[in-house]
Design a protein around this motif. Structure first.
Motif, PDB file in Angstrom:
ATOM      1  N   ALA A  47      41.242  30.919   0.725  1.00  0.00           N
ATOM      2  CA  ALA A  47      40.557  30.902   2.018  1.00  0.00           C
ATOM      3  C   ALA A  47      40.447  32.298   2.618  1.00  0.00           C
ATOM      4  O   ALA A  47      39.451  32.618   3.280  1.00  0.00           O
ATOM      5  CB  ALA A  47      41.282  29.965   2.987  1.00  0.00           C
ATOM      6  N   ARG A  48      41.457  33.112   2.402  1.00  0.00           N
ATOM      7  CA  ARG A  48      41.416  34.482   2.939  1.00  0.00           C
ATOM      8  C   ARG A  48      40.481  35.382   2.132  1.00  0.00           C
ATOM      9  O   ARG A  48      39.832  36.264   2.681  1.00  0.00           O
ATOM     10  CB  ARG A  48      42.821  35.082   2.962  1.00  0.00           C
ATOM     11  CG  ARG A  48      43.702  34.514   4.070  1.00  0.00           C
ATOM     12  CD  ARG A  48      45.009  35.275   4.202  1.00  0.00           C
ATOM     13  NE  ARG A  48      45.809  35.286   2.989  1.00  0.00           N
ATOM     14  CZ  ARG A  48      46.677  34.334   2.639  1.00  0.00           C
ATOM     15  NH1 ARG A  48      46.861  33.284   3.417  1.00  0.00           N
ATOM     16  NH2 ARG A  48      47.365  34.434   1.520  1.00  0.00           N
ATOM     17  N   MET A  49      40.398  35.207   0.822  1.00  0.00           N
ATOM     18  CA  MET A  49      39.647  36.151  -0.007  1.00  0.00           C
ATOM     19  C   MET A  49      38.199  35.749  -0.266  1.00  0.00           C
ATOM     20  O   MET A  49      37.370  36.606  -0.542  1.00  0.00           O
ATOM     21  CB  MET A  49      40.351  36.359  -1.345  1.00  0.00           C
ATOM     22  CG  MET A  49      40.305  35.178  -2.260  1.00  0.00           C
ATOM     23  SD  MET A  49      40.970  35.617  -3.877  1.00  0.00           S
ATOM     24  CE  MET A  49      40.095  34.452  -4.894  1.00  0.00           C
ATOM     25  N   GLN A  50      37.880  34.455  -0.198  1.00  0.00           N
ATOM     26  CA  GLN A  50      36.536  33.990  -0.553  1.00  0.00           C
ATOM     27  C   GLN A  50      35.708  33.734   0.701  1.00  0.00           C
ATOM     28  O   GLN A  50      36.088  32.951   1.554  1.00  0.00           O
ATOM     29  CB  GLN A  50      36.626  32.698  -1.376  1.00  0.00           C
ATOM     30  CG  GLN A  50      35.279  32.086  -1.732  1.00  0.00           C
ATOM     31  CD  GLN A  50      34.463  32.963  -2.655  1.00  0.00           C
ATOM     32  OE1 GLN A  50      34.916  33.361  -3.718  1.00  0.00           O
ATOM     33  NE2 GLN A  50      33.245  33.286  -2.246  1.00  0.00           N
ATOM     34  N   GLN A  51      34.566  34.384   0.783  1.00  0.00           N
ATOM     35  CA  GLN A  51      33.625  34.123   1.877  1.00  0.00           C
ATOM     36  C   GLN A  51      32.885  32.807   1.599  1.00  0.00           C
ATOM     37  O   GLN A  51      32.794  32.374   0.447  1.00  0.00           O
ATOM     38  CB  GLN A  51      32.621  35.273   1.990  1.00  0.00           C
ATOM     39  CG  GLN A  51      33.230  36.590   2.406  1.00  0.00           C
ATOM     40  CD  GLN A  51      33.868  36.511   3.781  1.00  0.00           C
ATOM     41  OE1 GLN A  51      33.291  35.984   4.727  1.00  0.00           O
ATOM     42  NE2 GLN A  51      35.096  37.018   3.896  1.00  0.00           N
TER      43      GLN A  51
ATOM     44  N   PHE B 218      29.284  25.940   0.982  1.00  0.00           N
ATOM     45  CA  PHE B 218      30.713  25.648   1.084  1.00  0.00           C
ATOM     46  C   PHE B 218      31.341  26.615   2.081  1.00  0.00           C
ATOM     47  O   PHE B 218      31.188  27.827   1.954  1.00  0.00           O
ATOM     48  CB  PHE B 218      31.398  25.779  -0.279  1.00  0.00           C
ATOM     49  CG  PHE B 218      30.967  24.710  -1.239  1.00  0.00           C
ATOM     50  CD1 PHE B 218      31.563  23.460  -1.207  1.00  0.00           C
ATOM     51  CD2 PHE B 218      29.967  24.945  -2.160  1.00  0.00           C
ATOM     52  CE1 PHE B 218      31.157  22.460  -2.083  1.00  0.00           C
ATOM     53  CE2 PHE B 218      29.559  23.956  -3.041  1.00  0.00           C
ATOM     54  CZ  PHE B 218      30.157  22.712  -3.000  1.00  0.00           C
ATOM     55  N   ASN B 219      32.042  26.058   3.079  1.00  0.00           N
ATOM     56  CA  ASN B 219      32.660  26.905   4.091  1.00  0.00           C
ATOM     57  C   ASN B 219      34.156  26.633   4.271  1.00  0.00           C
ATOM     58  O   ASN B 219      34.797  27.269   5.085  1.00  0.00           O
ATOM     59  CB  ASN B 219      31.935  26.759   5.433  1.00  0.00           C
ATOM     60  CG  ASN B 219      32.113  25.388   6.057  1.00  0.00           C
ATOM     61  OD1 ASN B 219      32.504  24.427   5.396  1.00  0.00           O
ATOM     62  ND2 ASN B 219      31.793  25.282   7.331  1.00  0.00           N
ATOM     63  N   ARG B 220      34.692  25.685   3.497  1.00  0.00           N
ATOM     64  CA  ARG B 220      36.116  25.363   3.603  1.00  0.00           C
ATOM     65  C   ARG B 220      36.688  25.071   2.223  1.00  0.00           C
ATOM     66  O   ARG B 220      35.965  24.725   1.288  1.00  0.00           O
ATOM     67  CB  ARG B 220      36.331  24.126   4.487  1.00  0.00           C
ATOM     68  CG  ARG B 220      36.008  24.363   5.944  1.00  0.00           C
ATOM     69  CD  ARG B 220      35.943  23.077   6.727  1.00  0.00           C
ATOM     70  NE  ARG B 220      34.714  22.382   6.341  1.00  0.00           N
ATOM     71  CZ  ARG B 220      34.521  21.071   6.453  1.00  0.00           C
ATOM     72  NH1 ARG B 220      35.456  20.304   6.950  1.00  0.00           N
ATOM     73  NH2 ARG B 220      33.376  20.534   6.084  1.00  0.00           N
ATOM     74  N   VAL B 221      37.997  25.214   2.130  1.00  0.00           N
ATOM     75  CA  VAL B 221      38.740  24.867   0.922  1.00  0.00           C
ATOM     76  C   VAL B 221      39.975  24.108   1.388  1.00  0.00           C
ATOM     77  O   VAL B 221      40.523  24.394   2.452  1.00  0.00           O
ATOM     78  CB  VAL B 221      39.107  26.123   0.088  1.00  0.00           C
ATOM     79  CG1 VAL B 221      40.016  27.075   0.845  1.00  0.00           C
ATOM     80  CG2 VAL B 221      39.699  25.734  -1.266  1.00  0.00           C
TER      81      VAL B 221
ATOM     82  N   GLY C  13      36.903  32.738   4.168  1.00  0.00           N
ATOM     83  CA  GLY C  13      36.655  34.028   4.787  1.00  0.00           C
ATOM     84  C   GLY C  13      37.546  34.332   5.954  1.00  0.00           C
ATOM     85  O   GLY C  13      37.789  35.486   6.273  1.00  0.00           O
ATOM     86  N   ALA C  14      38.053  33.299   6.598  1.00  0.00           N
ATOM     87  CA  ALA C  14      38.909  33.491   7.769  1.00  0.00           C
ATOM     88  C   ALA C  14      40.369  33.195   7.438  1.00  0.00           C
ATOM     89  O   ALA C  14      41.270  33.823   7.982  1.00  0.00           O
ATOM     90  CB  ALA C  14      38.453  32.588   8.919  1.00  0.00           C
TER      91      ALA C  14
END
Length: 133
Positions: free
Chosen positions: A43-47, A110-113, A127-128
């Motif tokens: 989540a931190r590394m992938q936009q 895709f915006n979440r994991v 990304g966040a």
């Protein structure tokens, strides 16, 4: 106990997702903490990213699940990072079980994991790296 690491579309209906890795039984219990750690790192590394719907197919033991087959270099790369956890008997072919129309040629963002362990879902924003619903 079963566990997955799931990519979640921003327009997901219900539990729509792309499974990056599936872990079952005792293995899931043993690696649950690691799955949460890896997912938070992703989540931190992938936009957020998009995938192209390239086909429709029937998956499952008897072909009962209709899916949208996706082409996504990002999903392939993320799968590579977590493949060692997999206990699935199936190979990796990025797809989403169809709950809503996803025509061939359309795109899925895709915006979440998430790490989903049995009924518990822990999701993060790509990304966040912050927790999400």
């Amino acid at each position: 106990m079963d566990a997955i690491i799931a990519l979640i579309p921003d327009d997901a209906v219900g539990d729509e997702h792309l499974t990056l890795v599936y872990v079952d039984g005792d293995a899931a219990e043993q690696v649950a903490g690691e799955l949460h750690t890896v997912t938070a790192s992703i989540a931190r590394m992938q936009q957020p990213f998009t995938a192209d719907v390239v086909d429709h197919a029937n998956f499952g033991m008897n072909g009962e699940d209709k899916v949208a087959v996706l082409q996504s270099p990002e999903a392939e790369a993320l799968r590579f990072l977590v493949a060692h956890f997999s206990s699935s008997q199936w190979g990796f072919r990025p797809h989403i079980t169809l709950v809503q129309p996803r025509p061939i040629g359309s795109r899925v963002r895709f915006n979440r994991v998430g790490t989903w362990i049995d009924e518990e879902q822990t999701n993060w924003r790509l990304g966040a790296g912050t927790r999400s619903a």
